[in-house]
Structures are given as structure tokens and as C-alpha cells.
Design an enzyme around this catalytic site. Structure first.
Site, mmCIF file in Angstrom:
data_model
loop_
_atom_site.group_PDB
_atom_site.id
_atom_site.type_symbol
_atom_site.label_atom_id
_atom_site.label_comp_id
_atom_site.label_asym_id
_atom_site.label_seq_id
_atom_site.Cartn_x
_atom_site.Cartn_y
_atom_site.Cartn_z
ATOM 1 N N CYS A 1 13.731 11.098 6.505
ATOM 2 C CA CYS A 1 14.187 10.023 7.725
ATOM 3 C C CYS A 1 15.195 10.828 8.821
ATOM 4 O O CYS A 1 15.507 11.057 9.259
ATOM 5 C CB CYS A 1 13.775 9.284 8.023
ATOM 6 S SG CYS A 1 14.925 8.264 7.139
ATOM 7 N N GLU B 1 9.724 17.398 13.757
ATOM 8 C CA GLU B 1 10.185 17.101 12.767
ATOM 9 C C GLU B 1 9.234 17.652 11.955
ATOM 10 O O GLU B 1 8.533 17.384 11.385
ATOM 11 C CB GLU B 1 9.880 15.550 11.877
ATOM 12 C CG GLU B 1 10.183 14.531 10.882
ATOM 13 C CD GLU B 1 9.742 13.623 10.839
ATOM 14 O OE1 GLU B 1 11.330 12.911 10.455
ATOM 15 O OE2 GLU B 1 9.159 13.085 11.661
ATOM 16 N N LYS C 1 0.968 -1.199 -0.222
ATOM 17 C CA LYS C 1 0.653 -0.478 0.010
ATOM 18 C C LYS C 1 0.787 1.076 0.295
ATOM 19 O O LYS C 1 1.129 1.783 0.846
ATOM 20 C CB LYS C 1 -0.755 0.321 1.015
ATOM 21 C CG LYS C 1 -2.131 0.383 0.943
ATOM 22 C CD LYS C 1 -1.923 2.406 0.513
ATOM 23 C CE LYS C 1 -1.640 3.369 2.087
ATOM 24 N NZ LYS C 1 -2.008 4.670 1.493
ATOM 25 N N GLU D 1 10.381 1.847 10.220
ATOM 26 C CA GLU D 1 11.227 3.332 10.676
ATOM 27 C C GLU D 1 10.078 4.734 9.729
ATOM 28 O O GLU D 1 9.407 4.996 9.890
ATOM 29 C CB GLU D 1 11.238 2.818 9.092
ATOM 30 C CG GLU D 1 12.982 4.163 8.784
ATOM 31 C CD GLU D 1 13.120 4.088 7.120
ATOM 32 O OE1 GLU D 1 13.598 5.091 7.167
ATOM 33 O OE2 GLU D 1 13.354 3.360 7.079
#
Length: 522
Positions: free
Chosen positions: A306, A403, A197, A272
């Protein structure tokens, strides 16, 4: 701040991208289930847009629980045979996938730039890394089931690994093609089947990957692709009882939702997640190399990575000079057309993400930080943000803790090693860390104390595929890379063979004890 012009190579890229876009628009983007291209059972669709001007690229099939069920059942059926395919044959098929990725690398790079806004210079290397991922795990397929010999007194123990079953792979919108290969290749090499997905903001190249794997000879149902939104297709995938594990790359809050959704079916998860990664620069470092690495690791890939070094911690004695040099470099970064090879930063992936990143500029001012470079949008259309540097920041500011996931760097001064380590660890994340120093003892000592899953000393992020990739704290669960990937996609089984020399305790061989009437009746 400079915007790029359009050299001949950019015109060629635009013409090729136009043709690919027209083809994608005409065909639409469909699911791939059980070896066939299909529409959603509901007939629902959504649109994907290019972030350069937010115009429509194509209509995308919008999957729901019914489509996920079809895909999960196809993956379950295919698993019964794929698990029995020998490692050498899996290696052959996966090498064929890598060959086809390389043959279509230009097409992949152009569509990835069109769909995500990433600069073509980086997407070409991302396509190459996708092929490298398949080759790496292809070569490990024959040994994926290997275990250990563990002899003990009277026994020979040995272990082996077996594929866990159908797995769900949910991939993000930043560099989606490369990250999809990073998850799917080891799953297939291990003997698992996959339901993929992709992120709804960048679904285009997932179709290319499905086409490539089908052409390479992957049997129907071994890889299945379902497009859709997280709250519908994503949730159905994480809750489906036939899916034994979920590998997810994305935002931390979403990871916690997936963990809750998979709890009832005891799914194994690999996450992750987010990062607020520090790069720590000491006075004794090679400051020229450190400057290059700091600038590259926050402003490349539009800052949408990331492992970006989004906090730079600089020793006080060099703070003013070093931040001034970062600001100068940031102001000279080429922002513009992502299909132009000279462009260094393209538009952010989606208007919603653009507004999120833009919101941190006012927040920085409110918190008392200084915007030393950037701090605004570029151009009148599209999702372009100027490369930005915040100075005079403290670690307790939101710009230092959250973030941002854009081309935005926060610079924080520190006094000594203890202060730097405390600042570096004082966030909820722990994915990566970067350290610049010429003191060998300090490099080891600091690395041991830094709360991060991956640390680079005197380097930017340079990946070596056999090494473990993953984070601690709110940055994730588990590790990718080399055999670490197989630890997730496979079950380890121990088999104990008796050598016939041990003695088993014997029960029930003597005279039965006398039981009193009171005990028998009580």
C-alpha cells in the site's frame, strides 16, 4: 530482465517448503473457534493455490454467517474474563507469542512465499517484524488503560481507557502474516478479543499464527479465526451485533462496503486502504540515493504494497536521465522463483490480479505513454510480471490515477515546486508521500502541503513503531502505531470527582407559583 537460477540455499528452501506443503495439504486449513480447530458448519471448502504455477496448496474451510456467529459468541464470552486479565499477564503471554514467532520464522517465511509469491528475502524480515509487533504492544499492555489527570475548579477529572469489546480484524493477501500481527497484537494488548478473517487468496499463515497464540497460552475464544470470502464471512463479521469494531486493510471500494455494512450496529472502523503514492525528486536531491529508494519502493514486495511509490514525479531538468536510470535498474531486477534467496520479484498473488496488472500495459499505450521497461509477462506459467516503467505520462492518465498494485511505476515530469505539489495532490488517495531534496525549507514547506498521512523526506519507507500509520482522503480512516492503536481498540472514559466546593443550583425549594384557572385547564 533476468530470471534466477537455483543455488544450494534455494534447494534447501524447496525441500522444506515441500514438506510444509504436504503437511498443510494433508491437514487442510480449518477455522479456530473458541480454542478448537473446526470445520465449517456447512462443510463447504475452497482451494488456495501457489502463484508460482497456480497449483493447489490445500483445501480451506469456507466460513459463512453461522461460523462467524460461533466465533463472535466465543469472542464475547472470552472478553468477559480477558478484559479483567492484568496488563502484566497480557504482556507475558504476548511476549511468549513473539518468542514462538521467532522460533518458527523460517516456516512462516517459506509458507508465506509459497502462498503469496513474495520473495523469501522479504518474507524472512516480515516474520521478524511480526514478532517485533507483538513485543512492542506487549510492553505497552500494562499501561494501555492509563489516562490523564485533568483538574478543574472544584473537581478532579481523570480519564482511563477500557477495551471496546470483541473486534473483527480483516487482513489482506499481501504480506498477510505481518499485517495480521500489526492488527491483532494491539487488540489483545488492549484487552479486546478478536475474530480474524484473513484474505481468501492467502490464508495459510493465519493458521500458523493461531497455532502460535494457542501454544503461547492465549485462553480459548480470545483469538478466533474464520476463513472465507468477503461477501459471506466478511460481511457477516462486519454486520454481527457482538462485534464492536472492525479493523480492515485492503482495497478502498471494499472499505466503503464495510462502512455501510457496519452502519446499522454503529461499528467503529479503522481502514488502511489504497494508495497512489508520489515520490517527488527535485534537481537538487542526492540522485544516487533517490534512485535506490525509488526502485526499492515500487519493485520490492512485487509492488504489492500500500505504501509503494507508484508515481515518480521528476523535475524536468533531470527527467530523461533519471528515468533512463530507473529503466536500466528495472531491466536488471531478478524475477523468478520466490524461494530462491537471490530473487527480487516473484509472481503476483493470483491469476485475477495478474490479469488486472497486465491490462494496464495496453492501457498505457492507448493513453499515449511509453513503456520504457517491462510491460509483459515473464515465463510460460505462473503469475510473473516484468518490472515496468511508464514514461511520457500525464497525471490525468488512468495509469497515474488508479492503484495498479504491481511492479509498475509511472514517471511524470514537473516544472517547479508548485507544479509538483499540485500533481502530487491530484489523486483520490493520500496514504504516503516521499520527497527528495536538499533544500531544508522546501522539505518542510512541501511536506506541510502534501495531502498524505505519512511523509518521508530523503528516505524510503522506514517505519518507527510508535509513530502514527494511516492515510487521508480515500486511503483510510484512523491511525495505527503506539498509543494511536489503543485509541481505536479502547474507549476513553472521564470520571469527575467533586471536591465539595461547588454549589449546585437548587430547584423546587420555594413556594409553588399560583397557576391561573385558565392556564391549568388549558
Amino acid at each position: 530482465m533476468t530470471q534466477t537460477q537455483s543455488p544450494p540455499q534455494a534447494h534447501d528452501n524447496h525441500e522444506q517448503a515441500r514438506q510444509l506443503r504436504e503437511r498443510t495439504h494433508a491437514r487442510g486449513i480449518r477455522h479456530f473457534i473458541g480454542g478448537a480447530w473446526v470445520d465449517s458448519l456447512s462443510g463447504e471448502t475452497f482451494e488456495t493455490h501457489t502463484p508460482t504455477d497456480n497449483s493447489v496448496i490445500a483445501s480451506v474451510a469456507s466460513g459463512d454467517a453461522g461460523d462467524i456467529d460461533r466465533a463472535a459468541r466465543a469472542a464475547f464470552d472470552a472478553f468477559q474474563t480477558w478484559r479483567e486479565v492484568g496488563g502484566a499477564e497480557r504482556r507475558r503471554v504476548l511476549h511468549r507469542v513473539a518468542d514462538l514467532i521467532e522460533a518458527r520464522a523460517q516456516e512462516i517465511a517459506l509458507l508465506e512465499s509459497l502462498d503469496t509469491g513474495q520473495a523469501i528475502r522479504f518474507m524472512k524480515s516480515a516474520a521478524a517484524r511480526g514478532a517485533e509487533n507483538f513485543r512492542f504492544f506487549a510492553d505497552r499492555a500494562p499501561s494501555a488503560s492509563d489516562g490523564q489527570s485533568l483538574p478543574a475548579p472544584g473537581f478532579l477529572n481523570y480519564t482511563l481507557r477500557q477495551p471496546i469489546g470483541p473486534v473483527g480484524v480483516i487482513t489482506p493477501w499481501n504480506t498477510p502474516f505481518m499485517l495480521s500481527t500489526w492488527k491483532i497484537a494491539p487488540a489483545l494488548a488492549a484487552g479486546c478479543t478478536v475474530v480474524h478473517k484473513p484474505a481468501e487468496w492467502s490464508p495459510v499463515t493465519a493458521t500458523l499464527l493461531a497455532e502460535i497464540m494457542d501454544e503461547a497460552g492465549l485462553p480459548g475464544g480470545v483469538h478466533n479465526l474464520v476463513h472465507g470470502f468477503g461477501e459471506t464471512a466478511g460481511r457477516a463479521l462486519t454486520e454481527h451485533p457482538l462485534i464492536k469494531a472492525v479493523a480492515f486493510v485492503g482495497e478502498t471500494t471494499t472499505g466503503s462496503h464495510i462502512m455501510r455494512q457496519g452502519a446499522d450496529t454503529l461499528k467503529r472502523v479503522h481502514f488502511e486502504l489504497g494508495g497512489k503514492n508520489p515520490v517527488v525528486v527535485f534537481e537538487d536531491a542526492d540522485l544516487e540515493k533517490a534512485l535506490d529508494a525509488v526502485v526499492f519502493m515500487i519493485y520490492s514486495l512485487n509492488g504489492e504494497r500500500c505504501t509503494s511509490s507508484s508515481r515518480v514525479l521528476i523535475q524536468e531538468g533531470i527527467y530523461d536521465e533519471f528515468t533512463a536510470r530507473i529503466a536500466e535498474r528495472a531491466r536488471n531486477i531478478r524475477v523468478g522463483d520466490p524461494l530462491d534467496p537471490a530473487t527480487e520479484i516473484g509472481p503476483l498473488v493470483h491469476p485475477r490480479h495478474f490479469e488486472k496488472v497486465m491490462g494496464y500495459f495496453d492501457r498505457a499505450r492507448e493513453e499515449g505513454a511509453t513503456i520504457a521497461a517491462g510491460g509483459g509477462r515473464v515465463g510460460g506459467e505462473g503469475n510473473y510480471v516484468s518490472p515496468t516503467l511508464f514514461t511520457e505520462a500525464r497525471n490525468d492518465m488512468r495509469i497515474s490515477q488508479e492503484e495498479i498494485f504491481g511492479p509498475v511505476l509511472t514517471a511524470i515530469p514537473f516544472t517547479d515546486e508548485a507544479d509538483a505539489l499540485a500533481l502530487a495532490n491530484d489523486v483520490q488517495y493520500g496514504l504516503a508521500g516521499y520527497l527528495w531534496t536538499n533544500d531544508l525549507t522546501r522539505a518542510h514547506r512541501f511536506s506541510h502541503g502534501l495531502e498524505a498521512g505519512m511523509i518521508w523526506v530523503n528516505s524510503e519507507n522506514v517505519r518507527h513503531l510508535p509513530t502514527p500509520f494511516g492515510g487521508v482522503k480515500n486511503s483510510g480512516i484512523g491511525r495505527d502505531g503506539g498509543d494511536y492503536s489503543f485509541d481505536f481498540y479502547m474507549e476513553t472514559k472521564n470520571i469527575a470527582i467533586s471536591l465539595g466546593t461547588h454549589k449546585t443550583a437548587r430547584l423546587g425549594v420555594g413556594q409553588a407559583p399560583v397557576v391561573s384557572k385558565e392556564v391549568a385547564e388549558g
